[in-house]
Design a protein around this motif. Sequence first.
Motif, mmCIF file in Angstrom:
data_model
loop_
_atom_site.group_PDB
_atom_site.id
_atom_site.type_symbol
_atom_site.label_atom_id
_atom_site.label_comp_id
_atom_site.label_asym_id
_atom_site.label_seq_id
_atom_site.Cartn_x
_atom_site.Cartn_y
_atom_site.Cartn_z
ATOM 1 N N ARG A 17 117.061 83.471 28.433
ATOM 2 C CA ARG A 17 117.015 84.979 29.129
ATOM 3 C C ARG A 17 115.842 85.853 28.658
ATOM 4 N NH1 ARG A 17 121.159 86.329 32.409
ATOM 5 N NH2 ARG A 17 120.979 88.607 31.867
ATOM 6 N N LYS A 18 115.732 85.734 27.322
ATOM 7 C CA LYS A 18 114.467 86.495 26.917
ATOM 8 C C LYS A 18 113.261 86.171 27.388
ATOM 9 C CE LYS A 18 112.734 87.945 22.430
ATOM 10 N NZ LYS A 18 112.973 88.147 20.925
ATOM 11 N N GLU A 19 113.104 84.893 27.304
ATOM 12 C CA GLU A 19 111.593 84.529 28.083
ATOM 13 C C GLU A 19 111.558 85.029 29.468
ATOM 14 O OE1 GLU A 19 110.376 80.115 26.457
ATOM 15 O OE2 GLU A 19 112.670 80.161 27.247
ATOM 16 N N ILE A 20 112.595 84.944 30.048
ATOM 17 C CA ILE A 20 112.680 85.274 31.681
ATOM 18 C C ILE A 20 112.471 86.903 31.659
ATOM 19 C CG2 ILE A 20 113.911 85.342 33.672
ATOM 20 C CD1 ILE A 20 115.116 82.813 33.116
ATOM 21 N N GLN A 21 112.984 87.577 30.823
ATOM 22 C CA GLN A 21 112.910 89.170 30.881
ATOM 23 C C GLN A 21 111.436 89.556 30.441
ATOM 24 O OE1 GLN A 21 115.461 91.458 31.794
ATOM 25 N NE2 GLN A 21 113.411 92.546 32.234
ATOM 26 N N ASN A 22 110.905 88.562 29.400
ATOM 27 C CA ASN A 22 109.417 88.940 28.959
ATOM 28 C C ASN A 22 108.483 88.638 30.253
ATOM 29 O OD1 ASN A 22 110.246 89.810 26.452
ATOM 30 N ND2 ASN A 22 109.745 87.875 25.477
ATOM 31 N N TRP A 23 108.762 87.685 30.995
ATOM 32 C CA TRP A 23 107.782 87.436 32.270
ATOM 33 C C TRP A 23 108.026 88.580 33.163
ATOM 34 C CZ3 TRP A 23 110.124 81.712 32.788
ATOM 35 C CH2 TRP A 23 109.405 80.682 31.696
ATOM 36 N N LEU A 24 109.568 88.716 33.388
ATOM 37 C CA LEU A 24 109.524 90.118 34.225
ATOM 38 C C LEU A 24 108.800 91.228 33.727
ATOM 39 C CD1 LEU A 24 113.380 89.267 35.135
ATOM 40 C CD2 LEU A 24 111.458 89.522 36.686
ATOM 41 N N ASP A 25 108.926 91.611 32.651
ATOM 42 C CA ASP A 25 108.406 92.771 32.034
ATOM 43 C C ASP A 25 106.700 92.838 31.835
ATOM 44 O OD1 ASP A 25 110.880 93.814 31.503
ATOM 45 O OD2 ASP A 25 110.851 93.223 29.145
ATOM 46 N N SER A 26 106.187 91.530 31.920
ATOM 47 C CA SER A 26 104.980 91.313 31.963
ATOM 48 C C SER A 26 104.209 91.132 33.469
ATOM 49 C CB SER A 26 104.431 90.216 31.099
ATOM 50 O OG SER A 26 105.014 90.088 29.784
ATOM 51 N N GLY A 27 105.114 91.177 34.416
ATOM 52 C CA GLY A 27 104.712 91.401 35.994
ATOM 53 C C GLY A 27 104.245 90.026 36.177
ATOM 54 N N LEU A 28 104.617 88.903 35.536
ATOM 55 C CA LEU A 28 104.396 87.344 35.837
ATOM 56 C C LEU A 28 104.941 86.948 37.159
ATOM 57 C CD1 LEU A 28 104.116 85.843 32.598
ATOM 58 C CD2 LEU A 28 102.090 86.825 33.822
ATOM 59 N N PHE A 29 106.191 87.503 37.626
ATOM 60 C CA PHE A 29 106.754 87.020 38.733
ATOM 61 C C PHE A 29 106.376 87.702 40.007
ATOM 62 C CE2 PHE A 29 110.394 85.553 35.944
ATOM 63 C CZ PHE A 29 110.624 84.396 36.364
ATOM 64 N N VAL A 30 105.480 87.238 40.497
ATOM 65 C CA VAL A 30 104.951 87.620 41.792
ATOM 66 C C VAL A 30 105.770 86.919 42.871
ATOM 67 C CG1 VAL A 30 103.137 87.503 43.560
ATOM 68 C CG2 VAL A 30 102.664 88.417 41.231
ATOM 69 N N GLY A 31 106.223 85.762 42.339
ATOM 70 C CA GLY A 31 106.871 84.582 43.384
ATOM 71 C C GLY A 31 107.650 84.003 42.239
ATOM 72 N N ILE A 32 108.622 82.958 42.673
ATOM 73 C CA ILE A 32 109.464 82.228 41.957
ATOM 74 C C ILE A 32 109.291 80.909 42.146
ATOM 75 C CG2 ILE A 32 111.995 82.048 41.387
ATOM 76 C CD1 ILE A 32 112.483 84.700 42.524
ATOM 77 N N GLY A 33 109.303 80.108 41.316
ATOM 78 C CA GLY A 33 109.288 78.639 41.199
ATOM 79 C C GLY A 33 110.738 78.061 40.402
ATOM 80 N N ILE A 34 111.137 77.142 41.162
ATOM 81 C CA ILE A 34 112.324 76.501 40.839
ATOM 82 C C ILE A 34 111.972 74.851 40.663
ATOM 83 C CG2 ILE A 34 114.811 75.759 41.263
ATOM 84 C CD1 ILE A 34 114.942 78.129 43.453
ATOM 85 N N ILE A 35 112.266 74.758 39.212
ATOM 86 C CA ILE A 35 112.049 73.226 38.790
ATOM 87 C C ILE A 35 113.152 72.453 39.480
ATOM 88 C CG2 ILE A 35 111.717 71.586 37.050
ATOM 89 C CD1 ILE A 35 109.581 73.757 36.837
ATOM 90 N N CYS A 36 112.928 71.215 39.978
ATOM 91 C CA CYS A 36 113.875 70.436 40.602
ATOM 92 C C CYS A 36 114.409 69.522 39.511
ATOM 93 C CB CYS A 36 113.540 69.864 42.049
ATOM 94 S SG CYS A 36 113.291 71.010 43.248
ATOM 95 N N GLY A 37 115.459 68.779 40.109
ATOM 96 C CA GLY A 37 115.875 67.645 39.236
ATOM 97 C C GLY A 37 116.996 68.026 38.118
ATOM 98 N N ASN A 38 117.129 67.165 37.155
ATOM 99 C CA ASN A 38 118.121 67.287 35.998
ATOM 100 C C ASN A 38 118.235 68.721 35.267
ATOM 101 O OD1 ASN A 38 118.549 64.417 36.542
ATOM 102 N ND2 ASN A 38 117.448 63.942 34.694
ATOM 103 N N VAL A 39 117.318 69.277 35.130
ATOM 104 C CA VAL A 39 117.166 70.566 34.406
ATOM 105 C C VAL A 39 117.863 71.735 35.456
ATOM 106 C CG1 VAL A 39 114.788 71.245 35.199
ATOM 107 C CG2 VAL A 39 115.824 71.935 33.000
ATOM 108 N N SER A 40 117.756 71.542 36.533
ATOM 109 C CA SER A 40 118.338 72.332 37.411
ATOM 110 C C SER A 40 119.753 71.862 38.182
ATOM 111 C CB SER A 40 117.332 72.820 38.413
ATOM 112 O OG SER A 40 116.297 73.446 38.016
#
Length: 149
Positions: A45-68
Amino acid sequence: MKTVEDYVWFCYKHGFSIIPLGANGNLKAPSIPKWEQYQTKRASRKEIQNWLDSGLFVGIGIICGNVSGNLAVLDFDDAGIPDEIGIDLDKVMQNGNWVVKTGKGYHIYCRDLNTVKTRKAAIVSMDLKADKGYIVSPPSKHENGNTYT
């Protein structure tokens, strides 16, 4: 849901491994240099919030497979293909799968019980995105200006 941030947390809540896309100008490219680690572990959650705060989410990628949660996604690059090969998108959704309208076609999200590998089937303009591949998620924009919904 209205904002990219709403969708980010929606995807996270559903157990998807997500990465930020598009901050470098290429709407389908990861915004972070080392995204491959998220093929086997979800961002915190912290990594994601840091990415949001840094403006890195112009779009969203979802990794497929086991991890999801064994997410597999059928990626149709032509909106007419599902109908042409006999896939009723309404029935797909009634069976609990998600259907996303992409820039040119559709994504059908399925939770597969077994590990599957990413495959390409150029004959019908369809790919199967699975273990360690990623797809673009709503509300990202396609290069042609259409929004994923």
